[in-house]
Write a protein that holds these residues in place. Structure first.
Motif, PDB file in Angstrom:
ATOM      1  N   ASN A  32      -2.579  -3.614   2.750  1.00 23.69           N
ATOM      2  CA  ASN A  32      -2.948  -2.229   3.105  1.00 23.69           C
ATOM      3  C   ASN A  32      -3.130  -1.353   1.868  1.00 23.69           C
ATOM      4  O   ASN A  32      -2.806  -0.161   1.878  1.00 23.69           O
ATOM      5  CB  ASN A  32      -1.894  -1.603   4.033  1.00 23.69           C
ATOM      6  CG  ASN A  32      -1.829  -2.289   5.380  1.00 23.69           C
ATOM      7  OD1 ASN A  32      -2.818  -2.862   5.847  1.00 23.69           O
ATOM      8  ND2 ASN A  32      -0.666  -2.274   6.004  1.00 23.69           N
ATOM      9  N   ARG A  86      -8.692  -8.184   3.184  1.00 22.81           N
ATOM     10  CA  ARG A  86      -8.074  -7.414   4.272  1.00 22.81           C
ATOM     11  C   ARG A  86      -7.124  -6.314   3.791  1.00 22.81           C
ATOM     12  O   ARG A  86      -5.968  -6.238   4.205  1.00 22.81           O
ATOM     13  CB  ARG A  86      -7.353  -8.362   5.240  1.00 22.81           C
ATOM     14  CG  ARG A  86      -8.299  -9.283   5.989  1.00 22.81           C
ATOM     15  CD  ARG A  86      -7.570 -10.232   6.905  1.00 22.81           C
ATOM     16  NE  ARG A  86      -6.803 -11.231   6.173  1.00 22.81           N
ATOM     17  CZ  ARG A  86      -7.314 -12.312   5.615  1.00 22.81           C
ATOM     18  NH1 ARG A  86      -8.617 -12.545   5.698  1.00 22.81           N
ATOM     19  NH2 ARG A  86      -6.548 -13.173   4.982  1.00 22.81           N
ATOM     20  N   ASN A  87      -7.607  -5.482   2.898  1.00 19.90           N
ATOM     21  CA  ASN A  87      -6.879  -4.283   2.496  1.00 19.90           C
ATOM     22  C   ASN A  87      -7.560  -3.060   3.120  1.00 19.90           C
ATOM     23  O   ASN A  87      -8.338  -3.209   4.067  1.00 19.90           O
ATOM     24  CB  ASN A  87      -6.799  -4.194   0.969  1.00 19.90           C
ATOM     25  CG  ASN A  87      -5.729  -5.122   0.403  1.00 19.90           C
ATOM     26  OD1 ASN A  87      -4.544  -4.958   0.675  1.00 19.90           O
ATOM     27  ND2 ASN A  87      -6.144  -6.116  -0.371  1.00 19.90           N
ATOM     28  N   GLN A  88      -7.293  -1.870   2.613  1.00 21.93           N
ATOM     29  CA  GLN A  88      -7.828  -0.643   3.217  1.00 21.93           C
ATOM     30  C   GLN A  88      -8.690   0.134   2.223  1.00 21.93           C
ATOM     31  O   GLN A  88      -8.604   1.351   2.143  1.00 21.93           O
ATOM     32  CB  GLN A  88      -6.664   0.236   3.703  1.00 21.93           C
ATOM     33  CG  GLN A  88      -5.756  -0.409   4.724  1.00 21.93           C
ATOM     34  CD  GLN A  88      -6.468  -0.658   6.050  1.00 21.93           C
ATOM     35  OE1 GLN A  88      -7.342   0.103   6.445  1.00 21.93           O
ATOM     36  NE2 GLN A  88      -6.103  -1.737   6.719  1.00 21.93           N
ATOM     37  N   ASP A 104     -13.225  -5.878   4.245  1.00 28.00           N
ATOM     38  CA  ASP A 104     -13.387  -4.479   3.834  1.00 28.00           C
ATOM     39  C   ASP A 104     -14.866  -4.175   3.624  1.00 28.00           C
ATOM     40  O   ASP A 104     -15.633  -5.032   3.180  1.00 28.00           O
ATOM     41  CB  ASP A 104     -12.622  -4.191   2.537  1.00 28.00           C
ATOM     42  CG  ASP A 104     -11.119  -4.083   2.771  1.00 28.00           C
ATOM     43  OD1 ASP A 104     -10.723  -3.524   3.808  1.00 28.00           O
ATOM     44  OD2 ASP A 104     -10.353  -4.573   1.942  1.00 28.00           O
ATOM     45  N   GLY A 140       0.795  -1.220   0.000  1.00 23.68           N
ATOM     46  CA  GLY A 140       0.000   0.000   0.000  1.00 23.68           C
ATOM     47  C   GLY A 140       0.825   1.267   0.000  1.00 23.68           C
ATOM     48  O   GLY A 140       0.344   2.342  -0.376  1.00 23.68           O
ATOM     49  N   ASN A 192      -4.884   1.032  -0.448  1.00 25.00           N
ATOM     50  CA  ASN A 192      -5.975   1.981  -0.266  1.00 25.00           C
ATOM     51  C   ASN A 192      -6.761   2.150  -1.565  1.00 25.00           C
ATOM     52  O   ASN A 192      -6.452   1.529  -2.592  1.00 25.00           O
ATOM     53  CB  ASN A 192      -5.442   3.323   0.238  1.00 25.00           C
ATOM     54  CG  ASN A 192      -4.389   3.923  -0.698  1.00 25.00           C
ATOM     55  OD1 ASN A 192      -4.347   3.608  -1.895  1.00 25.00           O
ATOM     56  ND2 ASN A 192      -3.540   4.782  -0.168  1.00 25.00           N
ATOM     57  N   THR A 193      -7.757   3.007  -1.517  1.00 25.41           N
ATOM     58  CA  THR A 193      -8.636   3.181  -2.674  1.00 25.41           C
ATOM     59  C   THR A 193      -7.872   3.709  -3.889  1.00 25.41           C
ATOM     60  O   THR A 193      -8.095   3.275  -5.020  1.00 25.41           O
ATOM     61  CB  THR A 193      -9.783   4.141  -2.309  1.00 25.41           C
ATOM     62  OG1 THR A 193     -10.581   3.540  -1.284  1.00 25.41           O
ATOM     63  CG2 THR A 193     -10.653   4.433  -3.512  1.00 25.41           C
ATOM     64  N   ASP A 222     -12.359   1.447   0.507  1.00 25.20           N
ATOM     65  CA  ASP A 222     -13.753   1.732   0.837  1.00 25.20           C
ATOM     66  C   ASP A 222     -14.622   1.191  -0.301  1.00 25.20           C
ATOM     67  O   ASP A 222     -14.140   0.479  -1.190  1.00 25.20           O
ATOM     68  CB  ASP A 222     -13.966   3.226   1.053  1.00 25.20           C
ATOM     69  CG  ASP A 222     -13.498   4.066  -0.132  1.00 25.20           C
ATOM     70  OD1 ASP A 222     -13.319   3.496  -1.239  1.00 25.20           O
ATOM     71  OD2 ASP A 222     -13.304   5.288   0.038  1.00 25.20           O
TER      72      ASP A 222
END
Length: 473
Positions: A264, A290-292, A319, A238, A266-267, A294
């Motif tokens: 990790n 299990r990432n970050q 998520d 990430g 992100n969008t 939305d």
């Protein structure tokens, strides 16, 4: 235990002509006695606990070799014994160069010797590279797995591993999970993997690969035509620019399985990955757990796969994909004719999300497995799921672990299971419910003659009632 003694031992097999079978066996017995004497105290007062552990392992290896030596071609015996000598060298002196170069030189002239076909079938050898079988693997053409996992490789040892990958074209699987490399070790190893015409599976789970290594991997994916499985999970990608990796995915034509879990991401980075996935037409399975991201990032990943006719599985876990993510997934189910496995564990799917997903599932001709574990499904959602499970005959595996289920909802699911008795696997682990509701739930399986797996671990169930459960089954 001196270096000169080890050199003499290695020289035992360094002949212009292959040693006879009896000589090989005599050498094995001598080495066995040498190690046993060292372990028992003998004349080696500097033996450490680590050496003793190593010698226990060596004794087991030698027992196996002696047991099967008559069936094995000499090349197997020599390769294994030389590997054991290297292990002695590593544990007693820490000097890998002497033994490794010696072994490499010996085996280099034996490249044309092929082990017996039937023995290869009976004993499928593997390499576990703890320094033991690194170089014998280079020229013994029956090894198909190079495992260099959970270890730290010094920079001076990298060329030995690279030579294995370049010379041996029978290696199919390279496991570098949890491995740390000094210097440019990863770059050299991946460059060798990229040049190999045989490697189809590359595992890099938890290796914390640096940014420049990831850029090289993206470049390799553009041209490589053999790698079908790539595991990049838990590498904290990430924080790295993923543009080169995305470009590699866009141009790749061989990759079928990709794991990007636990990075990790992100969008913003998810959208970069999505650009590459949009052009990929060969990927069958993608793990993005299990990432970050939305709901916007989740929708970007899901929508990018809609034009891929080969897609069979997309795993999202942990998520919040939101209602928009559920709509994207429903469209994906309708667009991908080979999609088989819906996995949305702990993605906060609500009743409205279930309604959208069920509509998409009805239009998926090959869907056979559903996992909605850990979601907050209410009565309306259970009603929709039960109706779908009752009428959709192709579903074989169903998971609802970690949900709260009332007696009313358990009855709905039980009726669906009873009317559609073709399930082969059902997962009700950690289901929170009253005992009566759980018994009702399981009663739906009592007429199922196809069930092979039933998961009910960690479910609240008193000892006094367990006999009722066994009665149902």
């Amino acid at each position: 235990s001196t270096d000169s003694q080890k050199t003499i031992m290695a020289n035992t097999l360094d002949h212009k002509n292959d040693p006879s079978h009896s000589n090989t066996m005599e050498f094995l017995r001598g080495l066995h006695r040498f190690i046993k004497a060292s372990k028992d105290g003998g004349k080696c007062p500097d033996i450490t606990e680590e050496d003793v552990f190593c010698q226990d392992f060596l004794l087991q290896e030698l027992d196996f070799l002696e047991k099967h030596a008559k069936e094995a071609p000499d090349i197997y015996i020599k390769a294994a014994v030389l590997g054991l000598i290297e292990q002695l060298e590593l544990n007693n002196t820490g000097n890998v160069n002497l033994a490794s170069s010696k072994i490499f030189g010996i085996l280099k002239c034996q490249r044309q010797i092929q082990p017996a076909h039937e023995f290869r079938k009976q004993y499928p050898w593997r390499i576990k590279d703890s320094g033991t079988y690194a170089l014998p693997a280079a020229h013994v053409q029956t090894f198909d797995t190079l495992q260099i996992s959970k270890m730290t490789i010094r920079e001076e040892c990298i060329p030995l591993r690279v030579s294995v990958l370049l010379v041996n074209q029978s290696i199919r699987r390279v496991n570098l999970s949890g491995t740390q490399c000094y210097g440019d070790g990863f770059i050299k190893l991946l460059a060798a993997i990229g040049k190999s015409s045989s490697v189809t599976e590359v595992l890099l789970k938890g290796s914390q690969i640096p940014a420049k290594t990831l850029r090289l991997l993206g470049t390799i994916l553009k041209t490589n035509r053999t790698i079908a499985t790539l595991d990049l999970s838990y590498n904290f990608l990430g924080t790295i620019n993923l543009k080169t990796l995305s470009e590699g995915l866009a141009w790749n034509t061989s990759l079928q399985s990709l794991d990007l879990s636990g990075n990790n991401i992100n969008t913003e980075n998810a959208k970069i990955i999505a650009q590459g996935l949009k052009r990929n037409q060969t990927l069958h399975k993608l793990w993005f757990n299990r990432n970050q991201v939305d709901s916007e990032g989740a929708s970007a990943i899901i929508d990018s796969l809609r034009s891929n006719p080969a897609l069979e599985q997309l795993h999202f876990e942990g998520d919040d994909i939101g209602l928009s993510g559920c709509r994207s997934m429903a469209n994906l189910l309708e667009s991908c004719p080979n999609y088989r496995f819906l996995s949305l564990e702990r993605t906060r799917v609500t009743c409205e999300g279930v309604s959208v997903l069920v509509e998409g599932l009805r239009l998926a001709p090959k869907i056979c497995e559903i996992n909605l574990a850990g979601n907050q499904i209410k009565s309306e959602g259970f009603l929709l799921l039960a109706e779908f499970l009752r009428t959709k005959q192709g579903i074989k595996r169903f998971g609802l672990r970690r949900v709260t289920m009332s007696l009313k909802n358990a009855t709905l699911i039980a009726r669906a299971l009873e009317e559609n008795p073709k399930f082969v696997a059902v997962d009700f682990q950690n289901v929170t419910s009253q005992i009566e509701a759980f018994e009702t739930l399981l009663s739906g399986l009592q007429f199922n003659r196809n069930l092979q797996e039933l998961w009910i671990g960690q479910t609240i169930y008193s000892n006094g009632k367990i006999w009722k459960l066994l009665d149902i089954l």
